[in-house]
Design a protein around this motif. Structure first.
Motif, short mmCIF file in Angstrom:
data_model
loop_
_atom_site.label_atom_id
_atom_site.label_comp_id
_atom_site.label_asym_id
_atom_site.label_seq_id
_atom_site.Cartn_x
_atom_site.Cartn_y
_atom_site.Cartn_z
N TYR A 196 -11.81 11.90 3.62
CA TYR A 196 -10.53 11.92 4.34
C TYR A 196 -9.32 12.25 3.47
O TYR A 196 -8.24 12.44 3.96
N ARG A 197 -9.54 12.30 2.18
CA ARG A 197 -8.40 12.50 1.26
C ARG A 197 -7.58 13.74 1.63
O ARG A 197 -6.35 13.67 1.77
N ARG B 146 -13.64 7.98 1.19
CA ARG B 146 -12.34 8.44 0.70
C ARG B 146 -12.36 9.94 0.40
O ARG B 146 -11.41 10.66 0.69
N PHE C 102 0.10 7.00 1.38
CA PHE C 102 -1.24 7.57 1.56
C PHE C 102 -2.20 6.52 2.10
O PHE C 102 -2.92 6.74 3.07
N GLU C 103 -2.21 5.36 1.45
CA GLU C 103 -3.15 4.30 1.85
C GLU C 103 -2.83 3.77 3.25
O GLU C 103 -3.73 3.45 4.02
N LEU D 202 -5.46 4.15 6.51
CA LEU D 202 -6.05 2.87 6.93
C LEU D 202 -7.03 2.99 8.11
O LEU D 202 -8.14 2.44 8.05
N PRO D 203 -6.68 3.69 9.19
CA PRO D 203 -7.63 3.77 10.31
C PRO D 203 -8.96 4.41 9.92
O PRO D 203 -10.01 4.02 10.43
N LEU E 120 -3.70 13.97 3.14
CA LEU E 120 -2.67 14.71 2.41
C LEU E 120 -2.11 15.84 3.28
O LEU E 120 -0.89 16.10 3.29
N LEU F 67 0.85 -1.20 0.00
CA LEU F 67 0.00 0.00 0.00
C LEU F 67 0.88 1.25 0.00
O LEU F 67 1.91 1.27 0.67
N SER F 68 0.45 2.25 -0.73
CA SER F 68 1.21 3.50 -0.76
C SER F 68 1.20 4.14 0.63
O SER F 68 0.43 3.75 1.52
N ARG G 150 -10.24 4.37 6.86
CA ARG G 150 -10.91 3.40 5.98
C ARG G 150 -11.60 2.34 6.82
O ARG G 150 -12.75 1.96 6.55
N VAL G 151 -10.89 1.86 7.84
CA VAL G 151 -11.46 0.84 8.74
C VAL G 151 -12.67 1.40 9.49
O VAL G 151 -13.65 0.69 9.73
#
Lengths: 268, 302
Positions: A159-160, A156, A142-143, A147-148, A164, A139-140, A150-151
């Motif tokens: 939180y993008r 997206r 960023f990913e 993660l937290p 960043l 995973l990059s 996303r979980v």
């Protein structure tokens, strides 16, 4: 780098009263999401240990009669030589394992009474940074950092910008799309810290976060923790490198599973 | 190596063809066997039902010419037909041609030409009126009183044999399907555990950031279910093609299929085949979900 211009050395208590000199304030300005962090609940200690002991099966105790408390918004360093029990103590805090005896209270709850299905939600109130980073290689950056969120089921698109912004703050803006194997040790650790704080945790736990980086980067990372603590996050850091601990910090010394000293100094 | 930041999140579980291939192949084989079992069972049932329908409401009267030496064969046949036609529960009586009798010997003798003077019995096919039963003893006595020695077969033994065979086929096919399902479950559990071990770092990090076991289970079970669906589709398609080929072989083979039900595929069979990948994906999804939740739940605050 995010702390370019910040002279990092062993900071004394008097200097700590004032903020460290920042030649380029924009570079250390915390992103909006951290500034908006939920203020810590001050009704009770975030973490309280009462005569806690831990042993693996029938082996001798790794921790014995450990008692201390972490007040909301405090910053604590756990020190001791290798094998003293620092990691075990942190693992007990972040609910990785149960104590063999004694009482641990987390966010006002007796952890022995907490149902297993409630543990993940409690873990989301903590940010954890480990010595070996625990980044996902495929995973990059960023990913990994996202993660937290996303979980937690965040969208997206929501939180993008937060991710960043945080990456920029920790000096990883240009490396957002890189994969962890291409990062340096310091970059990996900053990515791990960013992941630990992106969910606005009430407690930030770091186990030897400077263990895999040189002292210079280690000091910069400690400054990063100090800045996060200034924003209201209760912070506990285990380290065997005393030279990285700022003067005036709250220090818990561990030796052979015992707390041998608790020094309360001025807040960083 | 860099990834471009897009609006779509990177998949948390990496796709590793090398690691996934063995499970995929096992699932293809299981789906193939399941589909083939279903198709064979369906065909067997259809054949049995067809045989049963053909036999129901009919009796065959057999007159051995050697036992009726005082009359010409055709005369006996006509006389028997007349007697049977007069019975109230008989609908039609058909005298079967000698060629028909010869054809009945083909399963045993093959296409070997039979001599014309072979003393074949005269056969009469009797169709009864709906819901009527022929009393064999009474009818034999009736014919006997007219000087005709005949055997009457109401096919009940044959019908019973078909029912018994169909029942056995049903049990065997259910057993085969049960074994295939158990094998699918076992393969799924094995693959899920291997997946958890292979992705240990990811599992640890997910636990660290507070992902409940159900979140991780959803990731893995979705991956395995999709893989199971693809494998199921390939296996089922292969089974369908094999069945079509076997069906063609049966229809073109001479004596090959005398005692076997033909594989005549229908639209209902296609639905059965289409259900295989769906059922396989469901089994795998449920099994892997349960395995992950059970495993990871046991790791929480041990």
């Amino acid at each position: 780098m995010w702390l370019n211009g910040v002279k990092m050395s062993r900071v004394n208590v008097n200097q700590q009263k004032a903020r460290p000199k920042i030649t380029n304030p924009e570079q250390i300005q915390s992103p909006e999401l951290l500034a908006k962090s939920n203020p810590a609940n001050t009704e009770f200690a975030n973490v309280q240990f009462e005569r806690v002991g831990f042993r693996y099966d029938r082996e001798s105790e790794i921790l014995r009669d450990v008692s201390f408390s972490l007040q909301p918004g405090s910053m604590t360093f756990v020190t001791g030589s290798s094998g003293a029990g620092k990691t075990t103590l942190l693992k007990l805090i972040y609910l990785h394992m149960r104590p063999s005896r004694g009482l641990i209270t987390l966010f006002g709850q007796d952890t022995s009474q907490i149902e297993r299905r409630s543990i993940p939600a409690l873990k989301r109130r903590m940010g954890i940074v480990l010595q070996d980073f625990h980044l996902i290689d495929h995973l990059s950056v960023f990913e990994n950092v996202a993660l937290p969120l996303r979980v937690a089921g965040r969208k997206r698109s929501d939180y993008r910008e937060d991710v960043l912004g945080l990456l920029k703050w920790v000096g990883l803006g240009p490396r957002a799309h890189a994969l962890p194997p291409t990062l340096s040790g310091g970059e990996k650790q900053r990515a791990a810290i960013a992941r630990a704080v992106i969910g606005k945790p009430e407690i930030l736990i770091a186990d030897e976060p400077t263990g895999n980086v040189d002292d210079d980067i280690g000091r910069r990372l400690i400054r990063l923790f100090a800045e996060l603590n200034r924003l209201g996050t209760t912070t506990i850091i285990a380290t065997h490198n005393m030279s990285l601990i700022p003067d005036g910090a709250h220090i818990l010394s561990i030796k052979d599973g015992h707390i041998t000293g608790s020094i309360h100094g001025t807040d960083i | 190596m860099n990834y471009r930041l897009t609006d779509k999140a990177q998949p948390l579980l990496p796709y590793n063809k090398k690691d996934d291939q063995p499970l995929f192949m096992v699932l293809v084989i299981l789906a193939f066997l399941a589909a083939l079992t279903l198709l064979a069972t369906a065909s067997a049932y259809r054949a049995a039902a067809s045989w049963h329908d053909n036999l129901a409401g009919t009796v065959t009267v057999q007159i051995k010419t050697s036992e009726n030496t005082n009359k010409a064969g055709q005369d006996i046949a006509e006389q028997t037909k007349a007697i049977l036609d007069a019975l109230p529960y008989v609908m039609t009586v058909t005298i079967l041609s000698p060629k028909h009798s010869k054809d009945l010997l083909k399963p045993w003798l093959g296409d070997t030409p039979l001599p014309d003077d072979l003393p074949l019995p005269i056969l009469l096919d009797v169709k009864l009126k709906p819901d009527q039963v022929l009393d064999i003893n009474t009818t034999v006595s009736l014919l006997s009183s007219a000087g005709i020695r005949a055997d009457i077969d109401d096919h009940s033994q044959w019908d019973e044999q078909i029912n018994r065979t169909t029942g056995t086929a049903r049990v065997l096919s259910l057993l085969a399907l049960a074994l295939i399902i158990i094998a699918s479950i076992a393969a799924s559990i094995f693959a899920t555990r291997a997946g958890l071990t292979g992705q240990r770092r990811l599992m640890d990090v997910l636990q660290q950031v507070g992902a409940p076991p159900t979140y991780t289970a959803r990731l893995l079970s979705t991956r395995f279910a999709l893989s199971g669906f693809r494998a199921g589709a390939i296996g089922a398609l292969a089974a369908w093609l094999v069945s079509v080929l076997v069906g063609l072989l049966f229809s073109t083979s001479g004596g090959f299929s005398y005692f076997l039900p033909g594989l005549n595929l229908t639209l209902a069979d296609l639905y059965l085949v289409l259900a295989v990948p769906i059922v396989l994906a469901l089994i795998i999804a449920v099994t892997s979900w349960h395995t992950v939740v059970k495993t990871l739940f046991g790791e929480i605050y041990p």
